[in-house]
Design a protein around this motif. Structure first.
Motif, short mmCIF file in Angstrom:
data_model
loop_
_atom_site.label_atom_id
_atom_site.label_comp_id
_atom_site.label_asym_id
_atom_site.label_seq_id
_atom_site.Cartn_x
_atom_site.Cartn_y
_atom_site.Cartn_z
N ALA A 230 0.84 -1.20 0.00
CA ALA A 230 0.00 0.00 0.00
C ALA A 230 0.88 1.25 0.00
N ARG A 231 0.44 2.23 -0.73
CA ARG A 231 1.20 3.49 -0.78
C ARG A 231 0.96 4.29 0.50
N ARG A 232 2.04 4.89 0.98
CA ARG A 232 1.97 5.72 2.19
C ARG A 232 2.69 7.02 1.92
N GLN A 233 2.24 8.07 2.55
CA GLN A 233 2.96 9.33 2.46
C GLN A 233 4.01 9.37 3.55
N ILE A 234 5.25 9.64 3.16
CA ILE A 234 6.32 9.81 4.14
C ILE A 234 7.09 11.08 3.80
N ASP A 235 7.80 11.57 4.78
CA ASP A 235 8.59 12.78 4.61
C ASP A 235 9.87 12.47 3.84
N LEU A 236 10.40 13.47 3.16
CA LEU A 236 11.69 13.37 2.48
C LEU A 236 12.59 14.48 3.00
N LEU A 237 13.89 14.26 2.92
CA LEU A 237 14.87 15.28 3.26
C LEU A 237 15.43 15.85 1.97
N ARG A 238 15.53 17.17 1.90
CA ARG A 238 16.18 17.81 0.75
C ARG A 238 17.34 18.64 1.30
#
Length: 156
Positions: A37-45
């Motif tokens: 299942a797709r989940r929203q997670i944070d990313l670092l830039r």
């Protein structure tokens, strides 16, 4: 290869906190990463003079960078997470501090002397070492871990 390691650590985090059902082992992690299942997670830039980098799990600087430079892909394949101990032993004789400038939430830059700096979205890095126990890749926050220079006994 780093993307695979980060992906496994994030999948393990989601499994540990009950957001993924079933037993955990690498084949399951890879299958879930591809088909789950797709989940929203944070990313670092991270923006540097050399360019922009995006990461999922953690971005580190300082001693951890020196450790990474001491490890080859062959060493990682042969020793797995133990390769980080070999890398640390090789880098330890040259341990030194770094001068950095940090800004928090758009505030002014502050100078800091550090041995190691980690900006973490996940709880573990470097072969499963816990670096940010409160990190959660789904909460919209990043954990900043700073290790400052000091006596060896205090650093251990």
């Amino acid at each position: 290869m780093q993307g695979i390691a980060e992906g496994r650590q994030i999948v393990f985090y989601l499994w540990w906190h009950g957001r993924i059902d079933g037993p955990f082992h690498d084949p399951v992690a890879f299958e879930l990463a591809q088909k789950g299942a797709r989940r929203q997670i944070d990313l670092l830039r991270v923006e540097t003079p050399e360019g922009t980098t995006v990461a999922v799990n953690a971005v580190t600087a300082g001693f951890s960078g020196a450790v990474s430079e001491q490890m080859s892909p062959e060493l990682k394949r042969a020793l797995g997470p133990l390769a980080y101990l070999v890398g640390a032993a090789r880098a330890l004789p040259d341990l030194s501090g770094y001068s950095v400038r940090l800004a928090w939430d758009g505030g002014p830059e502050e100078p800091a002397d550090v041995l190691n700096l980690a900006v973490a979205n996940g709880r573990t890095a470097a072969g499963g070492r816990r670096i940010a126990p409160e990190a959660n890749p789904e909460d919209g926050l990043l954990e900043v871990v700073i290790i400052r220079p000091g006596p060896a006994a205090e650093l251990a």
